[in-house]
Design an enzyme around this catalytic site. Structure first.
Site, PDB file in Angstrom:
ATOM      1  N   LEU A 198       0.825  -1.206   0.000  1.00 23.73           N
ATOM      2  CA  LEU A 198       0.000   0.000   0.000  1.00 23.73           C
ATOM      3  C   LEU A 198       0.862   1.261   0.000  1.00 23.73           C
ATOM      4  O   LEU A 198       2.055   1.207   0.307  1.00 23.73           O
ATOM      5  CB  LEU A 198      -0.930  -0.046   1.222  1.00 23.73           C
ATOM      6  CG  LEU A 198      -1.887  -1.266   1.207  1.00 23.73           C
ATOM      7  CD1 LEU A 198      -2.351  -1.608   2.607  1.00 23.73           C
ATOM      8  CD2 LEU A 198      -3.058  -0.995   0.281  1.00 23.73           C
ATOM      9  N   PRO A 199       0.267   2.417  -0.333  1.00 20.57           N
ATOM     10  CA  PRO A 199       1.069   3.633  -0.517  1.00 20.57           C
ATOM     11  C   PRO A 199       1.691   4.196   0.759  1.00 20.57           C
ATOM     12  O   PRO A 199       2.809   4.699   0.730  1.00 20.57           O
ATOM     13  CB  PRO A 199       0.064   4.640  -1.095  1.00 20.57           C
ATOM     14  CG  PRO A 199      -1.075   3.831  -1.614  1.00 20.57           C
ATOM     15  CD  PRO A 199      -1.128   2.595  -0.766  1.00 20.57           C
ATOM     16  N   THR A 223       6.264   0.690   2.000  1.00 17.73           N
ATOM     17  CA  THR A 223       7.352   1.406   2.656  1.00 17.73           C
ATOM     18  C   THR A 223       6.737   2.413   3.618  1.00 17.73           C
ATOM     19  O   THR A 223       6.101   3.387   3.194  1.00 17.73           O
ATOM     20  CB  THR A 223       8.233   2.120   1.613  1.00 17.73           C
ATOM     21  OG1 THR A 223       8.840   1.140   0.775  1.00 17.73           O
ATOM     22  CG2 THR A 223       9.318   2.934   2.294  1.00 17.73           C
ATOM     23  N   LYS A 252      15.621  -0.126   4.664  1.00 17.08           N
ATOM     24  CA  LYS A 252      15.246   0.561   3.430  1.00 17.08           C
ATOM     25  C   LYS A 252      15.390   2.071   3.582  1.00 17.08           C
ATOM     26  O   LYS A 252      15.915   2.760   2.697  1.00 17.08           O
ATOM     27  CB  LYS A 252      13.812   0.226   3.019  1.00 17.08           C
ATOM     28  CG  LYS A 252      13.429   1.022   1.773  1.00 17.08           C
ATOM     29  CD  LYS A 252      12.311   0.483   0.960  1.00 17.08           C
ATOM     30  CE  LYS A 252      12.174   1.313  -0.325  1.00 17.08           C
ATOM     31  NZ  LYS A 252      10.938   1.065  -1.034  1.00 17.08           N
TER      32      LYS A 252
END
Lengths: 297, 297, 297, 297
Positions: free
Chosen positions: C64-65, C95, C170
């Site tokens: 998902l965004p 992320t 990340k």
């Protein structure tokens, strides 16, 4: 007027006391029983929840640390929106981001309530003395309604525009304040290192184009302004961690608006370094310590 | 008094004219024959070299673009130090780095001459009107000597301390000015993007802790201060390239002093970006264009 | 394995397709009916809600965004946590910030479910080819459980530590990437302006201490690396607005950890300026346009 | 070949010794008699001035701290240009600004001499081992002439372009190096604060898009790379004050070129803070101390 008051911390408690002193009747709530008892002793009705505090009042005032707390106080099962009568206005004096204000205003509107943002400046001293500045976001009618109540707690009640604009005004002013204070710290430190008498330098700046509140009223260099925190070990005043919080709000607002603020973002990191160094409890003018004491650390 | 005057540019020429108007006699020099002729027409003696201009005078005044020019004017074969009589004071009104001042003072002392740094603020308007501010680095005696002469060209003659401290004062003030102007540009742009009326925001800042000269007197947002360059297309005023030069002097002085100036260094780069974008000739308050016009570029 | 898959956007759709290709059976959900239909055509069962997609599966994958979407998908009335069986693991490849991961893991644990963060790198190309890198935060046992499933979608499945550490890895890598890319943009632009052949400069950097992925593989200066977006008008690749989002996550994580990141915060503002200038859709190496094209704007 | 060698410091002395070892005959000069005697003991002819050292040689090599020293060594009454025969080339291995190179080349050309810039990387270790990298600015013919001599002192002799381009290459590489090292310091510190194992994080970065020399070969976090200064208390290596000098050269070159370098200017200030804190003698990777040790200071 019968007012529900939620949030009795360092700022909220003296504000609520000033409402009592000015003849208003209060239904108060705080998570801290001690804080609640103290206000009950002064004449307020102690309530068991925000919902109870908001029941049968003509106005609700909230004064909370951050947007997450405001959200909870409004929307919890025992929250304000569960107890408040339609048509009653909620005035939030917390310092939060403008986007949250819009969201809360929408939630309130769905229940038939207006939501006014009215963050303050003036610190705990101003809260106790009733000399706070309120920066108010509301339409003309609402502003006229709440202004007399706010006057019981503050001296300057400034209409900044529609909903959310009170927060925008506060955030932009404090963004600039964080930058000018850090700028004065740089200019004074550089001058002192280069050998000029700091008092002479401050005198020149204060009558020249570098003039600013951070220089002429609150100079971070010790011994320049007698009444400034710099002249009493950076105690009292406006805490560095509060400045860090406000710069964070500015950077967040800038991000959502895709508006770069280069100096502001750097000032935020400098205050973060100060806070990480264990000095977040000092007055925010102690940012000058990043520039002055390195060699002697 | 008989005065040697070297450097008849945008600032030097009106300063020299004011000396003439106040009854002083001048021996002038400039590389530009046109500039020299103009001053000769006004009554000065046109000289063929700095050496000639410095011969048989009671005081020498220099007003030049940068330290390299001052060095040349002093030390060239046909320079001031080759022609000046021992005991005569040299007043340099150029804006240069404090380290060069110390070097030039040493060179002058070796010939029996005092060297006084006296950079100005007030721009070409102040130079013409004789209302410049002089920031003077000199000991008490020297300051007393030169002060009456400077008064023919300026209104505020400020004693900043010993040799070099005039430059330190100017550099530190302008460092702060570059930071506050950029800070106001950020705060006003962010506020406008977030929807507050810029006039309302400026009004709040100007009566609050964000208050500064860059906001209340010279606001970079168009339409806030009628007399500011922002209200006339950023023409006139203090050029962005001059601010860039002064920020460069601050960064250099900070480097030699090993004194970090984080915001100042970033402001320098922002002015560099503005200059690289072809806007270095605009008033320095046009730095706000880096924040406002991106989307429409 | 029977898997619930929620989020069928540019990244999620090809990832889900690869799960199907590798023999897994899918219950899929997306707000977009078109996206959902496309996956149903490929063999997945289209579900009416996250709750339905999570019913009777052995694993749930979400892509998902942002954190707010993950929260909704998990906790809404028709959300995953309302439908999932106890003991089933949720793998989130979005992320998001590490603090949200901890919060979501807590919510899941209260229902008897494990929550694994597994953000990816490799872009839509890697998602389609099944060559993504997964950075996984999970304990040893959980990692062993989910690793085979992730292998159907990616090539490198990296165990970064316990819950949340996938996001930390990340965020830290992309923070550094944003800084090195901007640094290469500065070094290449400065060199070109000073007259060196950009290819020669890149060659020297790539065999020297300035060497980095942003220089030797993805150089932002046109014509240096044939396969880099700079050599095809900055199209394709990793969008500047995605880099801006990741730098924002880094700055937020740094704020909550009171860890200053000076260069990272400045890089964020530079990407914000780029985005505000209407170039957020270009590859992130186009940050060099802030340095190169000013004079010609 | 008979060579005049001027500047026998930490770098110059071992370079000169390597010329001797390779069969060249040397006329040496240094202000330090001790340094001069040491080289004379090794077989060089000790000279009383740069002029004397430059007399009757086929090539002159200079290795000095800064541009001001090079200027003095060239132009003083007892300088190189007073003693050198027309047609003899001067190779300057000092790290200085490209503008000074152009100025010196012009001065040399006026006497009929070529001036080649050939700054080095590789440190005192590389100077002793004869494995330096030379970045050479010269036309093709001159490069072919000096290359064999440089090969006696270095391993990689890189032709960077015409006069000045050697310095441009070195400055741009080291600008990027200062940025990447500070970036790695930020990413590693943030990751460690957020709880990831620093070795795991470094491993991910080194196989991902954040990969750079500062991470995979010279990681500033202790214990990641055994051979890096971080694993031996930040001793040896490339001193922080030398990085500070090189970032200063980059900022100066950027200023004269009106080329903004935002991250580079900020990195300069961070190194300045480190130096002001008394740590300028440590390896430049110790910049990580600005991020890691604040709370414990």
């Amino acid at each position: 007027m019968k007012i529900g008051f939620i949030g009795l911390g360092n700022m909220g408690a003296p504000m609520a006391l000033n409402l009592l002193k000015n003849g208003h009747s209060l239904q108060a709530f705080d998570l801290s029983e001690a804080a609640l008892r103290k206000l009950a002793d002064a004449g307020a009705a102690a309530c068991a929840s925000p919902k109870a505090a908001a029941a049968d009042v003509e106005l609700v005032v909230t004064m909370l640390p951050a947007a997450a707390h405001v959200r909870g106080v409004l929307t919890d099962e025992q929250g304000v929106l569960a107890g408040i009568a339609p048509g009653v206005t909620i005035v939030d004096s917390s310092t939060i981001d403008p986007a949250s204000v819009q969201a809360f205003a929408k939630l309130a509107a769905a229940r038939g309530n207006a939501f006014v943002d009215a963050p303050v400046s003036g610190g705990t001293g101003g809260a106790a003395a009733g000399t706070l500045t309120f920066m108010v976001g509301a339409n003309e009618t609402l502003f006229a309604d709440v202004e007399p109540v706010l006057r019981a707690m503050g001296k300057n009640i400034v209409h900044c525009g529609d909903t959310g604009m009170g927060q925008v005004a506060k955030i932009c002013n404090n963004l600039l304040l964080g930058i000018t204070m850090t700028g004065v710290a740089e200019a004074m430190s550089l001058g002192a290192t280069l050998g000029i008498d700091p008092k002479v330098l401050a005198g020149i700046i204060n009558t020249s184009t570098g003039r600013c509140w951070s220089s002429d009223t609150y100079n971070p260099y010790p011994g320049i302004v007698d009444t400034a925190p710099a002249s009493r070990g950076y105690t009292g005043g406006f805490g560095a961690d509060l400045m860090l919080k406000d710069l964070g709000l500015a950077v967040d607002a800038a991000r959502s608006a895709k508006q770069p603020i280069f100096l502001g973002a750097l000032a935020q990191q400098l205050y973060q370094a100060m806070s990480a160094g264990g000095q977040g409890g000092l007055d925010f003018s102690a940012i000058i310590s990043l520039y002055r004491s390195r060699a002697s650390q």
